[in-house]
Design a protein around this motif. Structure first.
Motif, PDB file in Angstrom:
ATOM      1  N   TYR A 158      17.222  59.990  95.161  1.00  0.00           N
ATOM      2  CA  TYR A 158      17.736  61.045  94.302  1.00  0.00           C
ATOM      3  C   TYR A 158      18.924  61.737  94.973  1.00  0.00           C
ATOM      4  N   VAL A 187      15.459  54.152  90.765  1.00  0.00           N
ATOM      5  CA  VAL A 187      14.059  53.752  90.932  1.00  0.00           C
ATOM      6  C   VAL A 187      13.942  52.423  91.674  1.00  0.00           C
ATOM      7  N   PHE A 235      13.735  64.703 102.315  1.00  0.00           N
ATOM      8  CA  PHE A 235      15.130  65.080 102.105  1.00  0.00           C
ATOM      9  C   PHE A 235      15.981  64.738 103.319  1.00  0.00           C
ATOM     10  N   GLY A 236      17.255  64.462 103.051  1.00  0.00           N
ATOM     11  CA  GLY A 236      18.247  64.450 104.110  1.00  0.00           C
ATOM     12  C   GLY A 236      18.624  65.877 104.478  1.00  0.00           C
ATOM     13  N   LYS A 261       6.628  57.050  95.863  1.00  0.00           N
ATOM     14  CA  LYS A 261       5.843  57.021  94.635  1.00  0.00           C
ATOM     15  C   LYS A 261       6.391  57.978  93.588  1.00  0.00           C
ATOM     16  N   GLY A 262       7.704  58.002  93.453  1.00  0.00           N
ATOM     17  CA  GLY A 262       8.308  58.791  92.390  1.00  0.00           C
ATOM     18  C   GLY A 262       8.035  60.279  92.508  1.00  0.00           C
ATOM     19  N   GLY A 263       7.891  60.777  93.727  1.00  0.00           N
ATOM     20  CA  GLY A 263       7.819  62.221  93.915  1.00  0.00           C
ATOM     21  C   GLY A 263       6.456  62.852  93.734  1.00  0.00           C
ATOM     22  N   ILE A 264       5.390  62.097  93.531  1.00  0.00           N
ATOM     23  CA  ILE A 264       4.096  62.741  93.321  1.00  0.00           C
ATOM     24  C   ILE A 264       3.579  63.384  94.614  1.00  0.00           C
ATOM     25  N   TYR A 265       4.085  62.952  95.745  1.00  0.00           N
ATOM     26  CA  TYR A 265       3.785  63.595  97.019  1.00  0.00           C
ATOM     27  C   TYR A 265       4.996  64.360  97.552  1.00  0.00           C
ATOM     28  N   GLY A 266       5.950  64.636  96.664  1.00  0.00           N
ATOM     29  CA  GLY A 266       7.174  65.301  97.069  1.00  0.00           C
ATOM     30  C   GLY A 266       8.187  64.286  97.583  1.00  0.00           C
ATOM     31  N   TYR A 267       9.289  64.814  98.092  1.00  0.00           N
ATOM     32  CA  TYR A 267      10.363  63.976  98.595  1.00  0.00           C
ATOM     33  C   TYR A 267      10.519  64.149 100.112  1.00  0.00           C
ATOM     34  N   ARG A 301       1.355  71.251  98.507  1.00  0.00           N
ATOM     35  CA  ARG A 301       1.363  70.502  97.250  1.00  0.00           C
ATOM     36  C   ARG A 301       0.058  70.782  96.518  1.00  0.00           C
ATOM     37  N   TYR A 303      19.643  59.536  89.929  1.00  0.00           N
ATOM     38  CA  TYR A 303      18.476  59.009  90.599  1.00  0.00           C
ATOM     39  C   TYR A 303      18.457  57.488  90.485  1.00  0.00           C
ATOM     40  N   TYR A 336       8.583  74.267  98.880  1.00  0.00           N
ATOM     41  CA  TYR A 336       9.446  73.763  99.941  1.00  0.00           C
ATOM     42  C   TYR A 336      10.025  74.950 100.704  1.00  0.00           C
ATOM     43  N   TYR A 396      12.338  54.995  95.304  1.00  0.00           N
ATOM     44  CA  TYR A 396      12.937  56.094  94.549  1.00  0.00           C
ATOM     45  C   TYR A 396      13.890  56.887  95.437  1.00  0.00           C
TER      46      TYR A 396
END
Lengths: 119, 113
Positions: free
Chosen positions: B33, B50, B104-105, B96-102, A50, B48, A37, B31
């Motif tokens: 966080y 879900v 962010f604000g 998808k629970g972060g598997i592609y990252g998040y 990624r 967090y 990131y 999801y």
């Protein structure tokens, strides 16, 4: 528990040159995801790249590429042709691919590396 | 497309005061966080969720509370603010629970004096 270590608190590079940021991680798992990131001075967190652990091919996104060494648990980020806009804090992050208690998708972050780009 | 919206961007609190950091996402992500970022420490997970109605503690939950009554909103409540809660707070979401990252604000910089 997994840990992520970025051993370079600060790095600098000349514009148009190449720089490599280091990241190592500690895990007993064989399947996981790794991320880089970028956080510019605006504070916004931006996903750069990624990598899926079960894919041997190193991920590439334009001028950004990784050197993923699974056995060594190393995940370095190479920035080619550095630009002034690349100046930022860079974070390495780990996400377990496991089910059960790890399925909520926690990312474990390293401490960050501040990259300065000199004109 | 707004993504993840956090308010306020900056806030100064006195010791013992309380406040709520707001977080909203318009991507229908299940999801969500809350992380805090401290210098030299990276980001640490506070809480967090879900899905609506389901929340749980992360690594550093003490002094905080959350609720998730809808998919869109995930506010973080600070009760009895302490100087140790001076930090930058990020809300994030993922389909998808972060598997592609998040996603962010933009973060909230909170100072407790």
């Amino acid at each position: 528990a997994q840990t992520v270590t970025q051993s370079q608190p600060e790095m600098s590079v000349q514009e148009a040159e190449t720089v490599t940021l280091s990241c190592t991680y500690d895990t007993s798992e064989s399947d996981y995801y790794l991320f880089w990131y970028k956080q510019p001075p605006s504070r916004q967190m931006i996903l750069v790249i990624r990598q899926e652990a079960y894919k041997q091919q190193n991920a590439t996104e334009n001028r950004f590429s990784v050197n993923f060494q699974k056995a060594a648990k190393s995940f370095s980020l190479k920035i080619s042709d550095s630009q002034l806009g690349d100046a930022a804090m860079y974070f390495c992050a780990y996400r377990s691919a496991g089910a059960g208690g790890t399925s909520y998708g926690k990312l474990t972050f390293g401490q960050g590396t501040i990259l300065t780009v000199h004109p | 497309n707004a993504g993840v919206t956090q308010t306020p961007k900056f806030r100064i609190l006195k010791i013992g005061q309380s406040m709520t950091l707001q977080c909203a996402q318009d991507m229908n992500h299940n999801y969500m966080y809350w992380y805090r970022q401290d210098p030299g420490m990276g980001l640490k997970l506070i809480y967090y969720s879900v899905g609506a109605g389901i929340t749980d503690k992360g690594e550093v939950p003490n002094g905080y509370n959350v609720s998730r009554s809808t998919t869109e909103y995930f506010p973080l409540r600070l009760e009895l603010a302490a100087p140790s809660q001076t930090s930058v707070y990020f809300c994030a979401s993922s389909p998808k629970g972060g598997i592609y990252g998040y996603t962010f604000g933009s973060g909230t910089r909170l100072t407790v004096v």
